[in-house]
Design a protein around this motif. Sequence first.
Motif, PDB file in Angstrom:
ATOM      1  N   PRO A 106       0.820  -1.220   0.000  1.00  0.00           N
ATOM      2  CA  PRO A 106       0.000   0.000   0.000  1.00  0.00           C
ATOM      3  C   PRO A 106       0.854   1.272   0.000  1.00  0.00           C
ATOM      4  CG  PRO A 106      -0.605  -1.412   1.864  1.00  0.00           C
ATOM      5  CD  PRO A 106       0.546  -2.055   1.152  1.00  0.00           C
ATOM      6  N   LEU A 107       2.048   1.175   0.545  1.00  0.00           N
ATOM      7  CA  LEU A 107       2.914   2.349   0.593  1.00  0.00           C
ATOM      8  C   LEU A 107       3.530   2.678  -0.762  1.00  0.00           C
ATOM      9  CD1 LEU A 107       4.692   2.003   4.036  1.00  0.00           C
ATOM     10  CD2 LEU A 107       3.212   3.859   3.286  1.00  0.00           C
ATOM     11  N   LYS A 108       3.625   1.711  -1.646  1.00  0.00           N
ATOM     12  CA  LYS A 108       4.225   1.970  -2.965  1.00  0.00           C
ATOM     13  C   LYS A 108       3.376   2.957  -3.764  1.00  0.00           C
ATOM     14  CE  LYS A 108       6.976  -2.138  -3.133  1.00  0.00           C
ATOM     15  NZ  LYS A 108       7.395  -3.334  -3.777  1.00  0.00           N
ATOM     16  N   GLU A 109       2.063   2.800  -3.731  1.00  0.00           N
ATOM     17  CA  GLU A 109       1.178   3.731  -4.431  1.00  0.00           C
ATOM     18  C   GLU A 109       1.219   5.101  -3.766  1.00  0.00           C
ATOM     19  OE1 GLU A 109      -0.951   5.324  -7.279  1.00  0.00           O
ATOM     20  OE2 GLU A 109      -0.196   3.280  -7.344  1.00  0.00           O
ATOM     21  N   VAL A 110       1.238   5.116  -2.449  1.00  0.00           N
ATOM     22  CA  VAL A 110       1.352   6.368  -1.687  1.00  0.00           C
ATOM     23  C   VAL A 110       2.642   7.078  -2.069  1.00  0.00           C
ATOM     24  CG1 VAL A 110       1.708   7.303   0.646  1.00  0.00           C
ATOM     25  CG2 VAL A 110      -0.086   5.597   0.235  1.00  0.00           C
ATOM     26  N   GLU A 111       3.718   6.333  -2.106  1.00  0.00           N
ATOM     27  CA  GLU A 111       5.021   6.887  -2.462  1.00  0.00           C
ATOM     28  C   GLU A 111       4.977   7.547  -3.845  1.00  0.00           C
ATOM     29  OE1 GLU A 111       9.262   5.063  -1.889  1.00  0.00           O
ATOM     30  OE2 GLU A 111       8.330   4.175  -3.667  1.00  0.00           O
ATOM     31  N   LYS A 112       4.392   6.866  -4.826  1.00  0.00           N
ATOM     32  CA  LYS A 112       4.300   7.426  -6.181  1.00  0.00           C
ATOM     33  C   LYS A 112       3.533   8.747  -6.178  1.00  0.00           C
ATOM     34  CE  LYS A 112       4.194   2.958  -8.479  1.00  0.00           C
ATOM     35  NZ  LYS A 112       3.309   2.004  -9.159  1.00  0.00           N
ATOM     36  N   ARG A 113       2.419   8.779  -5.453  1.00  0.00           N
ATOM     37  CA  ARG A 113       1.608   9.998  -5.422  1.00  0.00           C
ATOM     38  C   ARG A 113       2.353  11.149  -4.764  1.00  0.00           C
ATOM     39  NH1 ARG A 113      -3.542   6.819  -4.028  1.00  0.00           N
ATOM     40  NH2 ARG A 113      -3.471   7.860  -2.018  1.00  0.00           N
ATOM     41  N   VAL A 114       3.037  10.867  -3.670  1.00  0.00           N
ATOM     42  CA  VAL A 114       3.759  11.934  -2.968  1.00  0.00           C
ATOM     43  C   VAL A 114       4.935  12.419  -3.810  1.00  0.00           C
ATOM     44  CG1 VAL A 114       5.054  12.574  -0.893  1.00  0.00           C
ATOM     45  CG2 VAL A 114       2.975  11.179  -0.691  1.00  0.00           C
ATOM     46  N   ILE A 115       5.626  11.509  -4.472  1.00  0.00           N
ATOM     47  CA  ILE A 115       6.722  11.923  -5.364  1.00  0.00           C
ATOM     48  C   ILE A 115       6.191  12.869  -6.437  1.00  0.00           C
ATOM     49  CG2 ILE A 115       8.286  11.103  -7.181  1.00  0.00           C
ATOM     50  CD1 ILE A 115       8.803   8.621  -5.365  1.00  0.00           C
ATOM     51  N   ASN A 116       5.043  12.548  -7.012  1.00  0.00           N
ATOM     52  CA  ASN A 116       4.455  13.427  -8.034  1.00  0.00           C
ATOM     53  C   ASN A 116       4.085  14.795  -7.461  1.00  0.00           C
ATOM     54  OD1 ASN A 116       4.719  11.693 -10.217  1.00  0.00           O
ATOM     55  ND2 ASN A 116       2.773  10.695  -9.807  1.00  0.00           N
ATOM     56  N   ILE A 117       3.654  14.823  -6.222  1.00  0.00           N
ATOM     57  CA  ILE A 117       3.304  16.096  -5.590  1.00  0.00           C
ATOM     58  C   ILE A 117       4.540  16.951  -5.351  1.00  0.00           C
ATOM     59  CG2 ILE A 117       2.424  17.172  -3.460  1.00  0.00           C
ATOM     60  CD1 ILE A 117       0.481  14.716  -3.271  1.00  0.00           C
ATOM     61  N   ILE A 118       5.616  16.342  -4.858  1.00  0.00           N
ATOM     62  CA  ILE A 118       6.776  17.149  -4.430  1.00  0.00           C
ATOM     63  C   ILE A 118       7.778  17.430  -5.534  1.00  0.00           C
ATOM     64  CG2 ILE A 118       6.550  16.322  -2.072  1.00  0.00           C
ATOM     65  CD1 ILE A 118       9.188  14.721  -2.534  1.00  0.00           C
ATOM     66  N   ARG A 119       7.736  16.654  -6.599  1.00  0.00           N
ATOM     67  CA  ARG A 119       8.722  16.834  -7.674  1.00  0.00           C
ATOM     68  C   ARG A 119       8.700  18.275  -8.174  1.00  0.00           C
ATOM     69  NH1 ARG A 119       8.667  11.928 -10.904  1.00  0.00           N
ATOM     70  NH2 ARG A 119      10.376  11.259  -9.588  1.00  0.00           N
ATOM     71  N   LYS A 120       9.862  18.855  -8.287  1.00  0.00           N
ATOM     72  CA  LYS A 120      10.056  20.223  -8.790  1.00  0.00           C
ATOM     73  C   LYS A 120       9.457  21.305  -7.893  1.00  0.00           C
ATOM     74  CE  LYS A 120      10.520  18.681 -13.513  1.00  0.00           C
ATOM     75  NZ  LYS A 120      10.065  18.713 -14.871  1.00  0.00           N
ATOM     76  N   LYS A 121       9.264  20.992  -6.626  1.00  0.00           N
ATOM     77  CA  LYS A 121       8.790  22.004  -5.686  1.00  0.00           C
ATOM     78  C   LYS A 121       9.914  22.352  -4.716  1.00  0.00           C
ATOM     79  CE  LYS A 121       3.779  21.273  -5.394  1.00  0.00           C
ATOM     80  NZ  LYS A 121       3.539  20.514  -6.584  1.00  0.00           N
ATOM     81  N   LEU A 126       6.017  23.909  -1.657  1.00  0.00           N
ATOM     82  CA  LEU A 126       5.369  22.763  -1.026  1.00  0.00           C
ATOM     83  C   LEU A 126       4.448  23.233   0.103  1.00  0.00           C
ATOM     84  CD1 LEU A 126       5.043  19.704  -0.902  1.00  0.00           C
ATOM     85  CD2 LEU A 126       7.096  19.621   0.532  1.00  0.00           C
ATOM     86  N   VAL A 127       4.910  24.196   0.886  1.00  0.00           N
ATOM     87  CA  VAL A 127       4.072  24.784   1.939  1.00  0.00           C
ATOM     88  C   VAL A 127       2.843  25.428   1.309  1.00  0.00           C
ATOM     89  CG1 VAL A 127       3.951  26.651   3.665  1.00  0.00           C
ATOM     90  CG2 VAL A 127       5.908  25.087   3.636  1.00  0.00           C
ATOM     91  N   ASP A 128       3.035  26.165   0.221  1.00  0.00           N
ATOM     92  CA  ASP A 128       1.890  26.786  -0.472  1.00  0.00           C
ATOM     93  C   ASP A 128       0.884  25.720  -0.899  1.00  0.00           C
ATOM     94  OD1 ASP A 128       3.053  29.271  -0.173  1.00  0.00           O
ATOM     95  OD2 ASP A 128       3.841  29.343  -2.217  1.00  0.00           O
ATOM     96  N   TYR A 129       1.366  24.620  -1.445  1.00  0.00           N
ATOM     97  CA  TYR A 129       0.486  23.531  -1.858  1.00  0.00           C
ATOM     98  C   TYR A 129      -0.281  22.979  -0.649  1.00  0.00           C
ATOM     99  CZ  TYR A 129      -1.090  18.864  -3.044  1.00  0.00           C
ATOM    100  OH  TYR A 129      -1.861  17.741  -3.190  1.00  0.00           O
ATOM    101  N   ILE A 130       0.412  22.716   0.428  1.00  0.00           N
ATOM    102  CA  ILE A 130      -0.221  22.135   1.620  1.00  0.00           C
ATOM    103  C   ILE A 130      -1.284  23.069   2.184  1.00  0.00           C
ATOM    104  CG2 ILE A 130       0.257  21.554   4.037  1.00  0.00           C
ATOM    105  CD1 ILE A 130       2.511  19.820   3.014  1.00  0.00           C
ATOM    106  N   HIS A 131      -1.054  24.364   2.103  1.00  0.00           N
ATOM    107  CA  HIS A 131      -2.052  25.317   2.598  1.00  0.00           C
ATOM    108  C   HIS A 131      -3.342  25.289   1.772  1.00  0.00           C
ATOM    109  CE1 HIS A 131       1.019  27.817   5.001  1.00  0.00           C
ATOM    110  NE2 HIS A 131       0.290  27.085   5.813  1.00  0.00           N
ATOM    111  N   THR A 132      -3.306  24.701   0.567  1.00  0.00           N
ATOM    112  CA  THR A 132      -4.527  24.597  -0.239  1.00  0.00           C
ATOM    113  C   THR A 132      -5.357  23.372   0.127  1.00  0.00           C
ATOM    114  OG1 THR A 132      -3.561  23.282  -2.047  1.00  0.00           O
ATOM    115  CG2 THR A 132      -3.373  25.706  -2.207  1.00  0.00           C
TER     116      THR A 132
END
Length: 152
Positions: A106-121, A126-132
Amino acid sequence: MTDVLRQLEKDAEKIVKLAIRVIKKAGYMTTDRLTIMKVAYLIEREYYLETGSRLTSLSYSNYYYGPYNEFVMIALEQLANTGNIQKVDDYTYDLSPVNIEDIPSPLKEVEKRVINIIRKKTSFTLVDYIHTLREVKGTPFGEEISFEKISN
């Protein structure tokens, strides 16, 4: 030391190691403690979205830079003090010594999603994104963020 405190420390070490793994897999060999904290939260959040349950027993409070947990910061410092990661300065860490171990499914899919979120931030974008995120936006300063407010 109580069993609850031991569990919180164990959970914090687990989530910090997972955050470091995700950050490295996203292509970063150095990072700051702000990013590690935000990635730890995102792993918890994405795991909750994926499974409907919590990965750890840690709670996160909403502060100026978003979700925060003191045990995560302590675990990060302990990893630096034991040489598992290298502290560059008061805020920056060299992650190159960290070995990337395999993780459960289950963590492998989570890992992929988080990598996509943080890449190039950067840490601040990243803080700006989290505040949304709805659960962060809807939590008053200093109060605990409710994972039940998270929805797909």
